[in-house]
Design a protein around this motif. Structure first.
Motif, PDB file in Angstrom:
ATOM      1  N   TRP A 173       0.823  -1.326   0.059  1.00 36.22           N
ATOM      2  CA  TRP A 173      -0.179  -0.133  -0.052  1.00 36.22           C
ATOM      3  C   TRP A 173       0.682   1.164   0.337  1.00 36.22           C
ATOM      4  CZ3 TRP A 173      -0.924  -3.576   4.318  1.00 36.22           C
ATOM      5  CH2 TRP A 173      -2.138  -4.766   4.068  1.00 36.22           C
ATOM      6  N   SER A 174       0.845   2.273  -0.474  1.00 39.83           N
ATOM      7  CA  SER A 174       1.405   3.726  -0.803  1.00 39.83           C
ATOM      8  C   SER A 174       0.978   4.528   0.691  1.00 39.83           C
ATOM      9  CB  SER A 174       1.555   4.289  -2.054  1.00 39.83           C
ATOM     10  OG  SER A 174      -0.797   4.636  -2.005  1.00 39.83           O
ATOM     11  N   ASP A 175      -0.240   4.003   1.650  1.00 44.39           N
ATOM     12  CA  ASP A 175      -0.906   4.773   2.298  1.00 44.39           C
ATOM     13  C   ASP A 175      -1.081   3.617   3.324  1.00 44.39           C
ATOM     14  OD1 ASP A 175      -1.579   7.151   4.292  1.00 44.39           O
ATOM     15  OD2 ASP A 175      -3.022   7.990   3.096  1.00 44.39           O
ATOM     16  N   PRO A 176      -0.928   3.212   4.439  1.00 40.87           N
ATOM     17  CA  PRO A 176      -1.652   2.249   5.166  1.00 40.87           C
ATOM     18  C   PRO A 176      -2.226   2.635   6.279  1.00 40.87           C
ATOM     19  CG  PRO A 176       0.770   2.327   5.385  1.00 40.87           C
ATOM     20  CD  PRO A 176       0.447   3.428   4.064  1.00 40.87           C
ATOM     21  N   ILE A 177      -2.486   4.008   6.804  1.00 37.76           N
ATOM     22  CA  ILE A 177      -3.335   4.711   7.418  1.00 37.76           C
ATOM     23  C   ILE A 177      -4.647   4.580   6.335  1.00 37.76           C
ATOM     24  CG2 ILE A 177      -3.952   6.866   9.074  1.00 37.76           C
ATOM     25  CD1 ILE A 177      -2.056   5.324  10.088  1.00 37.76           C
ATOM     26  N   ALA A 178      -4.395   5.028   5.663  1.00 37.49           N
ATOM     27  CA  ALA A 178      -5.857   5.355   4.357  1.00 37.49           C
ATOM     28  C   ALA A 178      -6.077   4.337   4.508  1.00 37.49           C
ATOM     29  CB  ALA A 178      -5.377   5.774   3.324  1.00 37.49           C
ATOM     30  N   ASP A 179      -6.034   3.064   4.260  1.00 40.37           N
ATOM     31  CA  ASP A 179      -5.600   1.471   4.408  1.00 40.37           C
ATOM     32  C   ASP A 179      -7.815   1.122   5.171  1.00 40.37           C
ATOM     33  OD1 ASP A 179      -5.967  -1.173   3.129  1.00 40.37           O
ATOM     34  OD2 ASP A 179      -4.580  -1.820   4.835  1.00 40.37           O
ATOM     35  N   LEU A 180      -6.602   1.474   6.681  1.00 39.26           N
ATOM     36  CA  LEU A 180      -6.682   1.224   8.199  1.00 39.26           C
ATOM     37  C   LEU A 180      -8.277   1.936   7.918  1.00 39.26           C
ATOM     38  CD1 LEU A 180      -7.092   0.684  11.474  1.00 39.26           C
ATOM     39  CD2 LEU A 180      -5.289   2.776  11.283  1.00 39.26           C
ATOM     40  N   LEU A 181      -7.908   3.205   7.404  1.00 34.98           N
ATOM     41  CA  LEU A 181      -9.738   4.116   7.870  1.00 34.98           C
ATOM     42  C   LEU A 181     -10.650   3.594   6.930  1.00 34.98           C
ATOM     43  CD1 LEU A 181      -8.626   7.403   7.894  1.00 34.98           C
ATOM     44  CD2 LEU A 181      -9.072   6.335   9.784  1.00 34.98           C
TER      45      LEU A 181
ATOM     46  N   GLN B 184     -15.714  -7.573  13.657  1.00 37.69           N
ATOM     47  CA  GLN B 184     -14.687  -6.705  14.715  1.00 37.69           C
ATOM     48  C   GLN B 184     -13.790  -6.810  12.759  1.00 37.69           C
ATOM     49  OE1 GLN B 184     -13.345 -10.444  16.277  1.00 37.69           O
ATOM     50  NE2 GLN B 184     -13.704  -9.834  17.826  1.00 37.69           N
ATOM     51  N   VAL B 185     -12.234  -5.772  12.674  1.00 35.66           N
ATOM     52  CA  VAL B 185     -12.027  -6.034  11.435  1.00 35.66           C
ATOM     53  C   VAL B 185     -10.912  -6.154  11.539  1.00 35.66           C
ATOM     54  CG1 VAL B 185     -11.578  -3.462  11.833  1.00 35.66           C
ATOM     55  CG2 VAL B 185     -11.941  -4.480   9.036  1.00 35.66           C
ATOM     56  N   LEU B 186      -9.856  -7.285  10.775  1.00 32.15           N
ATOM     57  CA  LEU B 186      -8.459  -6.939  11.191  1.00 32.15           C
ATOM     58  C   LEU B 186      -7.758  -6.251  10.152  1.00 32.15           C
ATOM     59  CD1 LEU B 186      -8.624 -11.359  11.186  1.00 32.15           C
ATOM     60  CD2 LEU B 186      -8.407  -9.907  13.042  1.00 32.15           C
ATOM     61  N   VAL B 187      -6.425  -5.589  10.600  1.00 29.91           N
ATOM     62  CA  VAL B 187      -5.470  -5.119  10.112  1.00 29.91           C
ATOM     63  C   VAL B 187      -4.478  -5.278  10.317  1.00 29.91           C
ATOM     64  CG1 VAL B 187      -7.141  -3.087   9.446  1.00 29.91           C
ATOM     65  CG2 VAL B 187      -5.938  -3.067  11.510  1.00 29.91           C
ATOM     66  N   PRO B 188      -3.454  -5.496   9.105  1.00 33.51           N
ATOM     67  CA  PRO B 188      -2.211  -5.215   9.662  1.00 33.51           C
ATOM     68  C   PRO B 188      -1.507  -4.248  10.658  1.00 33.51           C
ATOM     69  CG  PRO B 188      -2.179  -5.478   6.680  1.00 33.51           C
ATOM     70  CD  PRO B 188      -3.457  -4.856   7.702  1.00 33.51           C
TER      71      PRO B 188
ATOM     72  N   GLY C  70       2.184  -8.922  12.278  1.00 32.81           N
ATOM     73  CA  GLY C  70       1.094  -8.935  13.320  1.00 32.81           C
ATOM     74  C   GLY C  70       0.002  -8.075  12.991  1.00 32.81           C
ATOM     75  N   LEU C  71      -1.038  -8.554  13.852  1.00 26.85           N
ATOM     76  CA  LEU C  71      -2.183  -7.596  13.055  1.00 26.85           C
ATOM     77  C   LEU C  71      -2.725  -7.299  13.952  1.00 26.85           C
ATOM     78  CD1 LEU C  71      -3.926 -10.914  11.185  1.00 26.85           C
ATOM     79  CD2 LEU C  71      -3.155  -8.679  10.216  1.00 26.85           C
ATOM     80  N   LEU C  72      -4.234  -6.351  13.817  1.00 28.66           N
ATOM     81  CA  LEU C  72      -5.453  -5.190  15.074  1.00 28.66           C
ATOM     82  C   LEU C  72      -6.664  -6.510  14.963  1.00 28.66           C
ATOM     83  CD1 LEU C  72      -3.239  -1.970  14.825  1.00 28.66           C
ATOM     84  CD2 LEU C  72      -2.941  -3.950  16.220  1.00 28.66           C
ATOM     85  N   ARG C  73      -6.410  -6.517  15.744  1.00 33.49           N
ATOM     86  CA  ARG C  73      -8.253  -7.087  15.800  1.00 33.49           C
ATOM     87  C   ARG C  73      -8.788  -5.880  16.290  1.00 33.49           C
ATOM     88  NH1 ARG C  73      -9.024 -12.744  17.559  1.00 33.49           N
ATOM     89  NH2 ARG C  73      -8.063 -11.463  19.633  1.00 33.49           N
ATOM     90  N   ILE C  74      -9.675  -5.138  16.116  1.00 39.17           N
ATOM     91  CA  ILE C  74     -10.836  -3.985  16.019  1.00 39.17           C
ATOM     92  C   ILE C  74     -11.957  -4.423  16.232  1.00 39.17           C
ATOM     93  CG2 ILE C  74     -11.041  -1.499  15.362  1.00 39.17           C
ATOM     94  CD1 ILE C  74      -8.199  -1.581  13.404  1.00 39.17           C
ATOM     95  N   THR C  75     -12.068  -4.303  17.793  1.00 36.51           N
ATOM     96  CA  THR C  75     -13.922  -4.558  17.495  1.00 36.51           C
ATOM     97  C   THR C  75     -14.712  -3.117  17.661  1.00 36.51           C
ATOM     98  OG1 THR C  75     -12.901  -6.222  19.425  1.00 36.51           O
ATOM     99  CG2 THR C  75     -15.821  -5.254  19.170  1.00 36.51           C
TER     100      THR C  75
END
Length: 131
Positions: free
Chosen positions: A2-10, A23-27, A57-62
């Motif tokens: 990705w060129s913008d990981p924060i944009a991917d998270l959002l 829930q959603v999983l993100v790198p 690792g991953l982040l699991r966002i509830t």
């Protein structure tokens, strides 16, 4: 890549709330973890957990929803982008939806919400706005 990981998270958070996912999983990255921590402190997400794997690792966002299932996060917008970084001083901090939303900034004191920035009298790079 990705060129913008924060944009991917959002975008992942935005899409998951629209689909009513729990829930959603993100790198994982430290900046993403800090942004999620601010969202949790401000009451926009329920929790964020780190999951170890053989890579980064991953982040699991509830995600969080209202008592009748309504979305807590109505809009998420990336403000500072790769081609145009947006820096604001404490005097110019935006009021998102007249104080009903938040702005997330990367400052010299870490990643903070606009409310905390006003309290500490610091400015920085405007990462995103959430309402």
């Amino acid at each position: 890549m990705w060129s913008d990981p924060i944009a991917d998270l959002l975008t992942r958070i935005r899409n998951a709330t629209r689909n009513r996912a729990k829930q959603v999983l993100v790198p994982r990255s430290r900046l993403k973890l800090d942004v999620c921590r601010v969202l949790r402190e401000e009451g926009y997400i329920q929790d964020v957990d780190e999951i170890a794997d053989d890579k980064q690792g991953l982040l699991r966002i509830t995600l969080k929803y209202g008592p009748r299932g309504e979305q807590v996060i109505r809009s998420v917008r990336r403000e500072s982008k790769g081609g145009r970084r947006l820096y604001v001083g404490v005097e110019k901090l935006p009021r998102v939806e007249d104080g009903m939303g938040i702005a997330i900034l990367s400052t010299s004191r870490g990643v903070l919400s606009d409310r905390k920035c006003r309290e500490l009298r610091v400015g920085g790079e405007l990462i995103c706005t959430v309402a």
